[in-house]
Write a protein that holds these residues in place. Structure first.
Motif, PDB file in Angstrom:
ATOM      1  N   GLY A 142       0.828  -1.224   0.087  1.00  0.00           N
ATOM      2  CA  GLY A 142      -0.046  -0.075  -0.131  1.00  0.00           C
ATOM      3  C   GLY A 142       0.736   1.307  -0.069  1.00  0.00           C
ATOM      4  N   THR A 143       0.140   2.354  -0.048  1.00  0.00           N
ATOM      5  CA  THR A 143       0.864   3.783  -0.087  1.00  0.00           C
ATOM      6  C   THR A 143       0.304   4.532   1.040  1.00  0.00           C
ATOM      7  OG1 THR A 143       0.997   3.757  -2.373  1.00  0.00           O
ATOM      8  CG2 THR A 143       1.174   5.783  -1.426  1.00  0.00           C
ATOM      9  N   VAL A 144       1.273   5.391   1.813  1.00  0.00           N
ATOM     10  CA  VAL A 144       0.544   6.189   3.099  1.00  0.00           C
ATOM     11  C   VAL A 144       0.139   7.310   2.434  1.00  0.00           C
ATOM     12  CG1 VAL A 144       1.383   7.360   5.176  1.00  0.00           C
ATOM     13  CG2 VAL A 144       2.540   5.079   4.573  1.00  0.00           C
ATOM     14  N   THR A 145      -1.169   7.677   2.958  1.00  0.00           N
ATOM     15  CA  THR A 145      -1.765   8.928   2.531  1.00  0.00           C
ATOM     16  C   THR A 145      -2.409   9.356   3.769  1.00  0.00           C
ATOM     17  OG1 THR A 145      -2.456   8.027   0.575  1.00  0.00           O
ATOM     18  CG2 THR A 145      -3.589   9.960   1.140  1.00  0.00           C
ATOM     19  N   GLY A 146      -2.011  10.525   4.327  1.00  0.00           N
ATOM     20  CA  GLY A 146      -2.730  11.095   5.418  1.00  0.00           C
ATOM     21  C   GLY A 146      -2.409  10.224   6.799  1.00  0.00           C
ATOM     22  N   GLY A 147      -1.391   9.701   6.853  1.00  0.00           N
ATOM     23  CA  GLY A 147      -0.965   9.119   7.948  1.00  0.00           C
ATOM     24  C   GLY A 147      -1.593   7.450   7.862  1.00  0.00           C
ATOM     25  N   ARG A 148      -2.178   7.411   6.871  1.00  0.00           N
ATOM     26  CA  ARG A 148      -2.992   5.765   7.129  1.00  0.00           C
ATOM     27  C   ARG A 148      -2.528   5.191   5.504  1.00  0.00           C
ATOM     28  NH1 ARG A 148      -6.267   5.827  11.049  1.00  0.00           N
ATOM     29  NH2 ARG A 148      -7.294   4.069  10.498  1.00  0.00           N
ATOM     30  N   VAL A 149      -3.005   3.894   5.649  1.00  0.00           N
ATOM     31  CA  VAL A 149      -2.830   3.024   4.359  1.00  0.00           C
ATOM     32  C   VAL A 149      -3.974   2.129   4.170  1.00  0.00           C
ATOM     33  CG1 VAL A 149      -1.545   1.278   5.469  1.00  0.00           C
ATOM     34  CG2 VAL A 149      -1.449   1.461   2.996  1.00  0.00           C
ATOM     35  N   GLU A 150      -4.754   2.217   3.014  1.00  0.00           N
ATOM     36  CA  GLU A 150      -5.532   1.340   2.615  1.00  0.00           C
ATOM     37  C   GLU A 150      -5.408  -0.029   2.309  1.00  0.00           C
ATOM     38  OE1 GLU A 150      -8.838   1.818   2.823  1.00  0.00           O
ATOM     39  OE2 GLU A 150      -8.696   4.137   3.205  1.00  0.00           O
ATOM     40  N   THR A 151      -6.155  -1.015   2.715  1.00  0.00           N
ATOM     41  CA  THR A 151      -5.953  -2.555   2.447  1.00  0.00           C
ATOM     42  C   THR A 151      -7.203  -3.093   2.336  1.00  0.00           C
ATOM     43  OG1 THR A 151      -6.201  -3.609   4.859  1.00  0.00           O
ATOM     44  CG2 THR A 151      -4.170  -2.730   4.348  1.00  0.00           C
ATOM     45  N   PRO A 152      -7.155  -4.514   1.537  1.00  0.00           N
ATOM     46  CA  PRO A 152      -8.497  -4.932   1.261  1.00  0.00           C
ATOM     47  C   PRO A 152      -9.087  -5.165   2.581  1.00  0.00           C
ATOM     48  CG  PRO A 152      -6.857  -5.754  -0.260  1.00  0.00           C
ATOM     49  CD  PRO A 152      -6.240  -4.853   1.010  1.00  0.00           C
ATOM     50  N   LEU A 153      -8.505  -5.312   3.422  1.00  0.00           N
ATOM     51  CA  LEU A 153      -9.272  -5.681   4.935  1.00  0.00           C
ATOM     52  C   LEU A 153      -9.339  -4.423   5.963  1.00  0.00           C
ATOM     53  CD1 LEU A 153      -7.296  -9.001   5.820  1.00  0.00           C
ATOM     54  CD2 LEU A 153      -9.514  -8.692   5.084  1.00  0.00           C
ATOM     55  N   GLY A 154      -9.404  -3.323   5.201  1.00  0.00           N
ATOM     56  CA  GLY A 154      -9.862  -2.148   6.060  1.00  0.00           C
ATOM     57  C   GLY A 154      -8.381  -1.099   6.136  1.00  0.00           C
ATOM     58  N   THR A 155      -8.742   0.099   6.678  1.00  0.00           N
ATOM     59  CA  THR A 155      -7.683   0.959   6.835  1.00  0.00           C
ATOM     60  C   THR A 155      -6.869   0.890   8.023  1.00  0.00           C
ATOM     61  OG1 THR A 155      -9.074   2.661   5.493  1.00  0.00           O
ATOM     62  CG2 THR A 155      -7.416   3.469   6.832  1.00  0.00           C
ATOM     63  N   ALA A 156      -5.447   1.119   7.745  1.00  0.00           N
ATOM     64  CA  ALA A 156      -4.822   0.866   9.006  1.00  0.00           C
ATOM     65  C   ALA A 156      -3.769   2.053   9.233  1.00  0.00           C
ATOM     66  CB  ALA A 156      -3.726  -0.325   8.760  1.00  0.00           C
ATOM     67  N   PRO A 157      -3.667   2.475  10.602  1.00  0.00           N
ATOM     68  CA  PRO A 157      -2.764   3.607  10.914  1.00  0.00           C
ATOM     69  C   PRO A 157      -1.253   3.314  10.519  1.00  0.00           C
ATOM     70  CG  PRO A 157      -3.217   2.443  12.689  1.00  0.00           C
ATOM     71  CD  PRO A 157      -3.966   1.715  11.870  1.00  0.00           C
ATOM     72  N   ALA A 158      -0.511   4.362   9.862  1.00  0.00           N
ATOM     73  CA  ALA A 158       0.614   4.161   9.422  1.00  0.00           C
ATOM     74  C   ALA A 158       1.713   5.241   9.958  1.00  0.00           C
ATOM     75  CB  ALA A 158       0.956   4.384   7.800  1.00  0.00           C
ATOM     76  N   ASN A 159       1.425   5.344  11.367  1.00  0.00           N
ATOM     77  CA  ASN A 159       2.324   6.517  12.030  1.00  0.00           C
ATOM     78  C   ASN A 159       3.782   6.178  11.787  1.00  0.00           C
ATOM     79  OD1 ASN A 159      -0.437   7.484  13.142  1.00  0.00           O
ATOM     80  ND2 ASN A 159      -0.074   5.736  14.872  1.00  0.00           N
ATOM     81  N   GLY A 160       4.488   7.582  11.623  1.00  0.00           N
ATOM     82  CA  GLY A 160       5.846   7.413  11.445  1.00  0.00           C
ATOM     83  C   GLY A 160       6.577   7.182  10.123  1.00  0.00           C
ATOM     84  N   PHE A 161       5.382   7.040   9.094  1.00  0.00           N
ATOM     85  CA  PHE A 161       5.835   6.726   7.669  1.00  0.00           C
ATOM     86  C   PHE A 161       5.496   8.166   6.872  1.00  0.00           C
ATOM     87  CE2 PHE A 161       5.121   2.696   9.177  1.00  0.00           C
ATOM     88  CZ  PHE A 161       6.050   2.031   8.716  1.00  0.00           C
ATOM     89  N   ALA A 162       6.457   8.399   5.945  1.00  0.00           N
ATOM     90  CA  ALA A 162       6.417   9.589   5.275  1.00  0.00           C
ATOM     91  C   ALA A 162       5.026   9.465   4.243  1.00  0.00           C
ATOM     92  CB  ALA A 162       7.644   9.886   4.329  1.00  0.00           C
ATOM     93  N   GLU A 163       4.493  10.578   3.981  1.00  0.00           N
ATOM     94  CA  GLU A 163       3.524  10.649   2.975  1.00  0.00           C
ATOM     95  C   GLU A 163       3.903  10.449   1.496  1.00  0.00           C
ATOM     96  OE1 GLU A 163      -0.432  11.943   1.811  1.00  0.00           O
ATOM     97  OE2 GLU A 163       0.572  11.568   3.762  1.00  0.00           O
ATOM     98  N   GLY A 164       3.011   9.224   1.002  1.00  0.00           N
ATOM     99  CA  GLY A 164       3.539   8.687  -0.139  1.00  0.00           C
ATOM    100  C   GLY A 164       4.418   7.408  -0.197  1.00  0.00           C
ATOM    101  N   CYS A 165       4.728   7.165   1.152  1.00  0.00           N
ATOM    102  CA  CYS A 165       5.785   6.051   1.194  1.00  0.00           C
ATOM    103  C   CYS A 165       5.279   4.639   0.742  1.00  0.00           C
ATOM    104  CB  CYS A 165       6.202   6.017   2.716  1.00  0.00           C
ATOM    105  SG  CYS A 165       7.463   4.597   3.236  1.00  0.00           S
TER     106      CYS A 165
END
Length: 375
Positions: A263-286
Motif C-alpha cells: 500500500g501507499t501511505v496517505t494522510g498517515g494511513r494506508v488502505e488495504t482490502p481488509l480495511g484502513t490501517a494507521p501508518a504513524n511514522g511513515f512519510a506521505e506517499g511512502c
C-alpha cells in the motif's frame, strides 16, 4: 553444603549447580568458501539466561554456536566469556578449556559405551570414582540412573536425548550450547521433553544457548530470542517483544502466519482490502508492506465489516483454516478460526479484523550482500 550433593525433601539429589557465565559475541564475522555466513553479529547471553538463536536454515545460528564452542573460528570479531576474550585478536582458548558444554542435534552418543560411560566421558580430569559419582548424579537428575548399565541402542529417542543432556551437564559447564536438541524427537514427546529440559537448565543454573528453527519452541523455552536471517541479527528480545512488536515483515511472518498486502501511505494511513490501517511514522506517499495475522480475522455468518466467500476450508482439530475471496484483491485471504464456529454448508460470510493484528512495515530493500530481497 556442596550444591552437587544437595537433596530435595523426597531424597532425590539435584543436579550440580554451576557458576553461570556471560557469553558475548562481539562483531562476529565468518566466511566459508568465499561466502559471508555471519555478518557483524553482536549479542550477549547473560548469566543463567536461556537464549534461543532462531532462524531458517542458512541463517548462521549453528555457525555461531560452533564459534562459541571453539569448533569453528570466526574471520573477525571477538568471543568473550565473562568479559575475557577466548577467541579473537588476542588469541584462541581451546574448546576443552572454555567451560562450555555442547549438546549435538543427533545426541552423538557412543554406541559401544554404556549409558554411564557416555555420561562420564567428559570427566577425565577427576579421579575415576568421583567421575562415576558425578555421572550417576547427572543421570539421576534426568531420571535415568536405572539405565546406567544399558547401551544407547536400547533407549528411546527421548531417553537418548536425556542421556545427552546429562553428559553435557555432568562437567557443570558455565555455558551450555544446544543445537536443535529436540528436532529428532517424536512430536508427541517434544512438549514433555522440552519442559523437563527447561526445568533441568533452571536447576543447573548454567547459561544456555539453544539453536532452533521453530518459533513456538523458542517462545516456550527462551528468556530472550535472537532472530537471525542471512547471517545478520534481525531482532533480539523476549517472545512478547518479537511477537507484538516485530521489527520488520520477516520477523512478523516468522512468529505468525500472515496475509501480506502492499500500500501507499496517505494522510498517515494506508488502505488495504481488509480495511484502513494507521501508518504513524511513515512519510506521505511512502510504499509500505502490510501484514495481517490469520488469527486476527474474525469470520462470522453475518454482522462483519467485509463480505467474503469461503473458497476452501480445512479442519485441523481445534481450529479451521479458511481460504476466503474478498473484494479488492484477487489473491485469497486466509483465516484461522475456532473449529465448528461456522456451519459446514455455509459459503457466504463476513470478516472483521482486529486492528492489533494489522502491522505496517517499510517495503523490503535489496540485500547488498547477496542481491536478494532483504527484509
Amino acid at each position: 553444603m556442596n550444591p552437587a550433593r544437595s537433596q530435595h525433601g523426597d531424597g532425590q539429589r539435584t543436579a550440580g549447580v554451576t557458576f553461570a557465565a556471560r557469553l558475548t559475541f562481539e562483531d562476529i564475522r565468518h566466511r566459508y568458501h568465499g561466502k559471508d555466513t555471519i555478518r557483524g553479529v553482536t549479542l550477549t547471553a547473560e548469566p543463567g539466561e536461556v537464549l534461543c538463536l532462531l532462524g531458517p536454515s542458512g541463517s548462521g545460528k549453528t555457525t555461531l554456536l560452533r564459534i562459541a564452542a571453539g569448533i569453528e573460528v570466526q574471520t573477525s570479531g571477538r568471543l568473550l566469556i565473562n568479559d575475557s576474550e577466548v577467541a579473537g585478536p588476542s588469541g584462541f582458548v581451546p574448546p576443552e578449556k572454555r567451560g562450555i558444554g555442547l549438546m549435538f542435534q543427533d545426541f552423538a552418543l557412543f554406541p559401544h559405551m554404556s549409558v554411564l560411560d557416555n555420561v562420564r566421558f567428559g570427566l577425565t580430569a577427576m579421579p575415576s570414582k568421583n567421575a562415576v559419582s558425578e555421572a550417576m548424579l547427572a543421570l539421576e537428575r534426568v531420571g535415568l540412573s536405572h539405565y546406567a548399565e544399558k547401551y544407547p541402542h536400547s533407549l528411546s529417542g527421548g531417553e537418548q536425548q536425556r542421556v545427552a543432556l546429562a553428559r553435557a551437564l555432568a562437567p557443570r559447564p558455565s555455558v551450555l550450547l544446544m543445537d536443535e536438541p529436540f528436532s529428532g524427537l517424536d512430536s508427541r514427546l517434544k512438549d514433555t521433553i522440552r519442559a523437563d529440559t527447561l526445568d533441568i537448565l533452571r536447576e543447573s543454573r548454567a547459561t544456555a544457548v539453544v539453536v532452533t528453527h521453530d518459533a513456538e519452541e523458542a517462545m516456550r523455552m527462551a528468556d530472550r530470542i535472537a532472530l537471525l536471517r542471512d547471517g545478520q541479527l534481525v531482532q533480539v528480545g523476549t517472545s512478547d517483544d518479537l511477537y507484538r512488536r516485530p521489527r520488520d515483515l520477516f520477523a512478523a511472518a516468522f512468529f505468525s502466519e500472515i496475509n501480506e498486502f502492499s500500500g501507499t501511505v496517505t494522510g498517515g494511513r494506508v488502505e488495504t482490502p481488509l480495511g484502513t490501517a494507521p501508518a504513524n511514522g511513515f512519510a506521505e506517499g511512502c510504499e509500505v508492506s502490510i501484514a495481517v495475522r490469520l488469527s486476527g480475522l474474525s469470520v462470522r455468518e453475518s454482522g462483519g465489516a467485509i463480505p467474503a466467500r469461503i473458497l476452501a476450508r480445512r479442519f485441523l482439530g481445534v481450529v479451521e483454516l479458511l481460504d476466503l475471496a474478498i473484494p479488492g484483491t484477487e489473491r485469497p485471504v486466509r483465516a484461522r478460526i475456532r473449529a465448528d464456529l461456522l456451519s459446514p454448508a455455509i459459503r457466504d460470510v463476513t470478516i472483521t479484523v482486529d486492528p492489533r493484528d494489522i502491522l505496517v512495515f517499510e517495503k523490503p530493500i535489496e540485500n547488498p550482500y547477496i542481491g536478494e530481497t532483504q527484509i
